[in-house]
Scaffold this active site. Sequence first.
Site, PDB file in Angstrom:
ATOM      1  CG  ASP A 192      -1.152   7.957  -7.569  1.00 41.64           C
ATOM      2  OD1 ASP A 192       0.076   8.123  -7.451  1.00 41.64           O
ATOM      3  OD2 ASP A 192      -1.801   7.162  -6.856  1.00 41.64           O
ATOM      4  CG  MET A 243      -3.834   4.599 -11.392  1.00 41.12           C
ATOM      5  SD  MET A 243      -3.182   5.235  -9.836  1.00 41.12           S
ATOM      6  CE  MET A 243      -1.479   4.681  -9.908  1.00 41.12           C
ATOM      7  CG  HIS A 250      -4.649   4.738  -4.594  1.00 43.71           C
ATOM      8  ND1 HIS A 250      -3.520   4.942  -5.363  1.00 43.71           N
ATOM      9  CD2 HIS A 250      -5.470   3.941  -5.332  1.00 43.71           C
ATOM     10  CE1 HIS A 250      -3.653   4.293  -6.506  1.00 43.71           C
ATOM     11  NE2 HIS A 250      -4.816   3.674  -6.507  1.00 43.71           N
ATOM     12  CB  SER A 283       2.363   8.922  -2.463  1.00 48.29           C
ATOM     13  OG  SER A 283       2.487   7.550  -2.122  1.00 48.29           O
ATOM     14  CG  HIS A 337      -2.015   9.390  -2.399  1.00 46.91           C
ATOM     15  ND1 HIS A 337      -3.256   9.446  -2.985  1.00 46.91           N
ATOM     16  CD2 HIS A 337      -1.411   8.289  -2.929  1.00 46.91           C
ATOM     17  CE1 HIS A 337      -3.405   8.436  -3.835  1.00 46.91           C
ATOM     18  NE2 HIS A 337      -2.299   7.710  -3.811  1.00 46.91           N
ATOM     19  CB  SER A 378       9.894   8.960  -5.814  1.00 48.32           C
ATOM     20  OG  SER A 378       9.249   9.172  -7.047  1.00 48.32           O
ATOM     21  CG  ASP A 390      -0.198   4.892  -2.652  1.00 44.16           C
ATOM     22  OD1 ASP A 390      -1.214   5.015  -3.364  1.00 44.16           O
ATOM     23  OD2 ASP A 390       0.789   5.642  -2.736  1.00 44.16           O
ATOM     24  CG  MET A 443       0.023  -1.036  -2.859  1.00 45.90           C
ATOM     25  SD  MET A 443       1.599  -0.926  -3.714  1.00 45.90           S
ATOM     26  CE  MET A 443       1.619   0.815  -4.160  1.00 45.90           C
ATOM     27  CG  MET A 499      -3.673   0.433  -5.734  1.00 44.78           C
ATOM     28  SD  MET A 499      -2.006   1.119  -5.786  1.00 44.78           S
ATOM     29  CE  MET A 499      -1.992   2.014  -4.232  1.00 44.78           C
TER      30      MET A 499
END
Length: 220
Positions: A174, A136, A65, A7, A32, A197, A34, A36, A67
Amino acid sequence: MYRIAPSILSADFARLGDEVKSVVAAGADVIHFDVMDNHYVPNLTIGPQVCAALRPHTTAPIDVHLMVKPVDRIVPDFAKAGATSISFHPEASEHIDRTIQLIHASGCKAGLVFNPATPLDYLDFVLDKLDIVLIMSVNPGFGGQSFIPMALEKIRRVRERIDRSGRDIRLEVDGGVKADNIGAIAAAGADTFVAGSAIFGAKDYAAEIAAMRAAVAASR
Ligand code: DX5
Ligand code: ZN
């Protein structure tokens, strides 16, 4: 059959193109991505322009992904920006079946994402239309959170449903995935592993990805 999906949420955003190249060179299978919106989740990240900017830097699939709420307006933009797959949360879409159709009509694979407390019932009438089920194992919004163990039971239940369907559907997990828990996650039935991370926080991306693959192999 197993895929490691770093990610980029935990990458150095000032050097994103290089980070993507490095992590793919280190053995990543999927990027990946993300998204948001500070509305569906309490954080704000990157949009279609960044996806389009990264696309020429790698041939790896880009796994978007979402969100965000609403979902549908932004789907065609990510398809044009080069997304390979687009996954969304059922709570964020007014018409889940329609959103899946829209993602497919835009030329991408479609995924449905389940938060820790979201029941799997949403799969009852759409599993046969999905390419990805994403479980998740943290509440969405931030990298670096701890894996919620209940996700393992959920992964097992989704694995059963996918096997019963006989269809080629990816089971992705994830949140909080690391070399020391990825074996148990694979044993529960996941085949695609998002890790932010754990990979971007490591000094040596290749060594970290290799450690993850070894743990997955040992769990079989
Ligand atoms: C969380 C994101 C994850 C996150 C994972 O909302 O969807 O993809 O980046 O990060 P780690 O692996 O650090 O939990
Ligand atoms: Zn994610």
